[in-house]
Design a protein around this motif. Structure first.
Motif, PDB file in Angstrom:
ATOM      1  N   ARG A  76      78.679  -1.869 -71.771  1.00  0.00           N
ATOM      2  CA  ARG A  76      79.941  -1.317 -72.263  1.00  0.00           C
ATOM      3  C   ARG A  76      80.989  -2.385 -72.443  1.00  0.00           C
ATOM      4  O   ARG A  76      81.699  -2.424 -73.434  1.00  0.00           O
ATOM      5  CB  ARG A  76      80.493  -0.309 -71.270  1.00  0.00           C
ATOM      6  N   VAL A  79      80.258  -4.525 -75.460  1.00  0.00           N
ATOM      7  CA  VAL A  79      80.609  -3.851 -76.709  1.00  0.00           C
ATOM      8  C   VAL A  79      82.121  -3.854 -76.898  1.00  0.00           C
ATOM      9  O   VAL A  79      82.628  -4.120 -77.986  1.00  0.00           O
ATOM     10  CB  VAL A  79      80.065  -2.408 -76.723  1.00  0.00           C
ATOM     11  N   MET A 122      77.248  -0.222 -85.203  1.00  0.00           N
ATOM     12  CA  MET A 122      78.652   0.134 -85.031  1.00  0.00           C
ATOM     13  C   MET A 122      79.577  -0.697 -85.893  1.00  0.00           C
ATOM     14  O   MET A 122      80.640  -0.239 -86.279  1.00  0.00           O
ATOM     15  CB  MET A 122      79.055  -0.056 -83.568  1.00  0.00           C
ATOM     16  N   PHE A 128      89.580  -1.460 -87.074  1.00  0.00           N
ATOM     17  CA  PHE A 128      90.965  -1.452 -86.628  1.00  0.00           C
ATOM     18  C   PHE A 128      91.778  -1.991 -87.794  1.00  0.00           C
ATOM     19  O   PHE A 128      91.777  -3.186 -88.057  1.00  0.00           O
ATOM     20  CB  PHE A 128      91.149  -2.353 -85.411  1.00  0.00           C
TER      21      PHE A 128
ATOM     22  N   LEU B  94      89.906   5.197 -77.246  1.00  0.00           N
ATOM     23  CA  LEU B  94      88.980   4.257 -77.861  1.00  0.00           C
ATOM     24  C   LEU B  94      87.602   4.914 -77.890  1.00  0.00           C
ATOM     25  O   LEU B  94      87.293   5.742 -77.048  1.00  0.00           O
ATOM     26  CB  LEU B  94      88.919   2.948 -77.076  1.00  0.00           C
ATOM     27  N   PRO B  95      86.774   4.513 -78.860  1.00  0.00           N
ATOM     28  CA  PRO B  95      85.487   5.200 -78.999  1.00  0.00           C
ATOM     29  C   PRO B  95      84.463   4.777 -77.949  1.00  0.00           C
ATOM     30  O   PRO B  95      83.402   5.350 -77.879  1.00  0.00           O
ATOM     31  CB  PRO B  95      85.035   4.802 -80.400  1.00  0.00           C
ATOM     32  N   PHE B  96      84.769   3.761 -77.181  1.00  0.00           N
ATOM     33  CA  PHE B  96      83.846   3.396 -76.117  1.00  0.00           C
ATOM     34  C   PHE B  96      84.634   3.452 -74.827  1.00  0.00           C
ATOM     35  O   PHE B  96      85.836   3.236 -74.805  1.00  0.00           O
ATOM     36  CB  PHE B  96      83.272   2.007 -76.321  1.00  0.00           C
ATOM     37  N   GLU B  97      83.932   3.737 -73.775  1.00  0.00           N
ATOM     38  CA  GLU B  97      84.637   3.829 -72.518  1.00  0.00           C
ATOM     39  C   GLU B  97      85.037   2.431 -72.091  1.00  0.00           C
ATOM     40  O   GLU B  97      84.251   1.520 -72.102  1.00  0.00           O
ATOM     41  CB  GLU B  97      83.728   4.452 -71.463  1.00  0.00           C
TER      42      GLU B  97
END
Lengths: 318, 318
Positions: A76, A79, A122, A128, B94-97
DNA sequence: TTTAACTATGACGTAATTTGTCACTATTAT
DNA sequence: ATAATAGTGACAAATTACGTCATAGTTAAA
């Protein structure tokens, strides 16, 4: 301690100190200097960019301001970092030199196959967006450096109608809507001001004595710009859409009040000299806003409206 | 190969494969399985989170989707990453944690003293401003996941005046001005549309057959949204300030032409249904813009102006 | 010029570690 | 049952690591 463990810790130690002597490490790890020398050679072979100088005040250094020690990221986090860096790619100017693409590659290459695939999928599906501007801001790093080291700059600034030299002491820089701004103390006007970075024609360190502003930074901006000037009370009603539009304007956020049905109002004191800006802003909000106070602003709006009326009347009357 | 070197390479190998057997590594590194077993135990002790299962199809795995590549960052890169992540901190969704703060700390703690100081000095002197919005966008990760896996979602969407269920096939998501948007194919209207993510009340996978849109991503957006609809030719003159304001609007950038003195014009085809939006936009530009074409737009502007005239007239006439 | 603080290399014996092999045990999917 | 996995223990052989000593080279500073 096993040799492998010592080597791993040595990588970290060597990166923490950036300069060290063999003897120093020998004591720290409690082995002989000969061993350290052998270890350092091995680290070199493993790719740690070491460099040594003989003689007094010599010693080892780690090269190229290099190599933070191995950091463990979760998937995570990796990413998130990847996209954080991606988010910067829209900026044509940045205050630090960016081999961002090089570093993205580095990051990318170290990841296992599946994370890589995930990122590939992705990367074209998340973006952004930041406006891409014509204007370049070539002096960002000078401005930032001056802010950090608290020195005064002599700058050539092109404002709306005039161009001139002045001395400023930068506090910090920020970007908004694709443009860079510098918040600085202006020695000429003896006050804090925001400058647009693309309008600096030049910026060089000056010899003038800086003020002691160490404790002032971008976080202080709101307090210090709020009070000044000749103010007037101000009130505007907003529809729900109007509220949303105002959320996007930093200056308006502190004045914004929202009701439970989504509508709201702006209320507070504003500088009299900004009235023409506000007139244009609220006309832009159209039916979503209704300025109640002050009269001057309503007058300015009326003035603007009738000017525009003329502009959009004549030709079509034919 | 020395044991230490083998161990270091093993860390990388183990992170690259995420699943492996002892025998496999034994062959790769050309040592006995016994040695590999001992090495793996040592890696465990060094903190590499390994986990094993016996039996056929068993083997080793690396735990917690962790990555421990000894990535070497230069100081510059580290600073860039740090600020890239900082730049994300303004986003409430945000789309990811993101345990971004946790990961910033990790990053920070690994850096040598001097880099740390440098960052401390910079962190309150550089900022990436993004409007902070009330609206939360809780479905971002579902939307992104659907875009990646190309599946259809059944969503409940609240638009200007109506609320309803519809099926969409997301292409990608993007953020702009503090809001998140989803670009998707709408199975109801049979066309591509942009949705505001904070207006999805719900979003769940649907069984409907997805279209084959693998090759479509955010990069295709401009081409595919340009053509459609009932268009009309459009032309507006801009002052230099007007040009700068238009640079900030993504839709206007492709239509923008700049002259050498800084002034410019917008020219191109626009959808007739957007006219009321444009009217409001150009009124907002005030004296910095003058719409020449089409007549409908000039009419709409006149209408808006007179509405506003009324709004700002009455009360002050007293 | 000398000295002291550095790195750098080689040789050598001893100590420590690493390694492979072999013989086991244990678990589990097929 | 069988085969594919991990995991342990023991031991001897091979290898490596380590410290010590000797020696040399470089350079800043006294």
């Amino acid at each position: 301690m096993s040799k492998s463990k010592r080597l791993m810790e040595m990588i970290i130690a060597v990166n923490r100190k950036r300069r060290f002597t063999v003897k120093e490490l020998a004591i720290e790890f409690d082995v002989s200097t000969r061993t350290i020398l052998r270890d350092l050679q091995e680290l070199s072979e493993l790719g740690v960019p070491l460099y040594s100088e003989v003689g007094p005040h010599g010693g080892y250094r780690i090269l190229q301001e290099r190599l933070l020690p191995p950091i463990a990221f979760t998937e995570r986090e990796a990413v998130a970092v990847f996209f954080a860096v991606q988010a910067l790619r829209h900026y044509s100017s940045l205050p630090f030199e960016t081999e961002t693409s090089a570093m993205l590659n580095k990051f990318y290459n170290f990841m296992p196959e599946d994370v890589r695939n995930r990122i590939d999928q992705m990367r074209d599906r998340v973006d952004f967006v930041t406006p891409v501007r014509q204007a370049q801001s070539p002096h960002l790093s000078v401005l930032l450096d001056a802010a950090i080291r608290q020195i005064v700059l002599l700058v050539e600034y092109v404002s709306q109608r005039q161009r001139g030299m002045r001395e400023i002491q930068p506090i910090g820089i920020f970007t908004q809507d694709g443009l860079w701004y510098c918040w600085a103390y202006c020695l000429l006007r003896k006050t804090y001001r925001v400058f647009r970075c693309d309008r600096f024609e030049s910026a060089v360190p000056s010899d003038s004595q800086p003020l002691d502003l160490q404790h002032i930074d971008l976080g202080s901006k709101d307090q210090l710009t709020r009070s000044a000037d000749d103010c007037v009370y101000f009130h505007a009603e907003l529809s729900a859409e109007g509220v949303e539009a105002c959320e996007a304007e930093p200056w308006s956020v502190p004045l914004l009040h929202v009701r439970s049905d989504g509508t709201g109002w702006l209320e507070g004191n504003v500088a009299r000299k900004d009235i023409s800006y506000f007139a244009s802003y609220f006309v832009g909000l159209g039916r979503e806003a209704a300025v109640q106070q002050p009269k001057e602003l309503r007058t300015a709006i009326r003035q603007l409206l009738s000017d525009l009326m003329v502009r959009y009347m004549d030709k079509d009357a034919e």
